[in-house]
Motif scaffolding. Structure first.
Motif, short mmCIF file in Angstrom:
data_model
loop_
_atom_site.label_atom_id
_atom_site.label_comp_id
_atom_site.label_asym_id
_atom_site.label_seq_id
_atom_site.Cartn_x
_atom_site.Cartn_y
_atom_site.Cartn_z
N ARG A 123 0.91 -1.08 0.11
CA ARG A 123 -0.08 0.09 -0.14
C ARG A 123 0.86 1.38 -0.08
NH1 ARG A 123 -4.09 0.62 4.87
NH2 ARG A 123 -2.08 1.40 5.99
N TYR A 124 2.11 1.13 0.72
CA TYR A 124 2.62 2.36 0.89
C TYR A 124 3.31 2.64 -0.73
CZ TYR A 124 6.99 5.12 1.68
OH TYR A 124 7.93 6.10 1.76
N GLU A 125 3.90 1.77 -1.26
CA GLU A 125 4.44 2.00 -2.64
C GLU A 125 3.57 2.43 -3.66
OE1 GLU A 125 8.21 -1.30 -2.23
OE2 GLU A 125 6.50 -1.57 -3.76
N GLU B 187 2.54 5.83 -2.73
CA GLU B 187 3.59 6.88 -3.35
C GLU B 187 3.51 7.12 -4.84
OE1 GLU B 187 7.72 7.23 -1.74
OE2 GLU B 187 7.84 5.91 -2.90
N THR C 104 -2.42 10.12 -0.55
CA THR C 104 -1.98 9.51 0.80
C THR C 104 -2.58 7.93 1.04
OG1 THR C 104 -4.32 10.02 1.92
CG2 THR C 104 -2.59 11.84 1.87
N GLU C 105 -1.73 7.32 1.84
CA GLU C 105 -2.19 5.90 2.07
C GLU C 105 -3.54 5.92 2.62
OE1 GLU C 105 0.49 3.25 4.01
OE2 GLU C 105 1.88 4.76 4.19
#
Lengths: 107, 158
Positions: free
Chosen positions: B107-109, B112, B117-118
């Motif tokens: 999810r972070y990648e 980004e 935003t996450e």
């Protein structure tokens, strides 16, 4: 042209410079606005009346009954916030921005 | 052009002024009022600012009336419509597929890569899960929402 429509025309000219400019902003043919001003607001299509009153920030019901009165409050107001409800102070901040928007429109 | 720049350009084209306001309350992130948008000065990152701006633009396109009272069912529905507009504008199913094709592994990648935003990404996936159910196919990609989120490319038989 009746007194109400004359006042409306003067208001538009004062704020937008010309009826044509105003028509471009509200996406209404100039001939439609011209017809409304000549034949009277009371004979106009409601959606056209709403377009005019919304842009001018005036109360639609008052306009329909022959008076030009600033709208009591915003037509659409929404907030992005964390939480479930607002405190009175937060509501005051929101109202302050709505008032600012209204004053900017009236300039 | 970043997401934020694209949204700012769209607002400009729509004739919507964007004000940056230092609200007393940190809970107020953004406001929409009759074709005007206020964003909190506390929004630090471009992704934070674009997430709020997208939702306020969503209100511009989909909302009508004073929708501050979230106890009102109609207001909650309008709030959701504005958010959905933001999900589709900022992410969409094509965005999920694009993140997968780019090689994002979590999810972070993905957040980004999509420049969101996450939190917005998670909300969008939850919304799509509610709308589409277990899985949904787009062209030759299958997006699984259950039991866990994943994107798979179907391989055509030779």
């Amino acid at each position: 042209m009746n007194d109400l429509e004359l006042q409306l025309k003067e208001l538009i000219l004062r704020r937008y410079g010309s009826l044509k400019n105003f028509c471009e902003i509200i996406e209404m043919p100039w001939t439609t606005l011209d017809s409304i001003l000549k034949r009277g607001i009371s004979k106009a299509n409601i959606s056209n009346v709403l377009k005019i009153s919304h842009e001018l920030g005036i109360d639609t019901e008052s306009l329909a009954s022959g008076k030009i009165v600033p709208a009591a409050g915003p037509d659409t107001l929404a907030a992005h916030f964390d939480g479930d409800g607002f405190t009175p102070e937060e509501m005051e901040e929101i109202k302050k921005y709505a008032d600012y928007v209204r004053s900017r429109r009236e300039e | 052009m970043t997401n934020l720049e694209k949204l700012e350009e769209e607002a400009d084209q729509e004739g919507i002024p964007i004000d940056t306001i230092r609200f007393e309350s940190e809970r107020i992130k953004g406001l929409y009022c009759d074709g005007n948008i206020a964003l909190s000065a506390d929004l630090q990152t471009s992704a934070d600012r674009s997430a709020v701006l997208a939702e306020e633009l969503g209100h511009h396109y989909t909302s009508s009336g004073i929708i501050l009272d979230m106890n009102d069912t109609g207001n909650r529905k309008q709030e959701l419509q504005a958010r959905v507009w933001a999900y589709n504008r900022m992410i969409g199913l094509q965005g999920l597929i694009a993140a997968h094709r780019h090689g994002c592994r979590n999810r972070y990648e993905a957040a980004e890569y999509l420049d969101v935003t996450e939190e917005l990404l998670e909300e969008a996936v939850n919304y799509y899960r509610g709308k589409y159910g277990i899985m949904y196919q787009v062209d030759n990609f299958v997006i699984y929402f259950e039991p866990c989120f994943g994107v798979f490319e179907s391989i055509s038989p030779a």
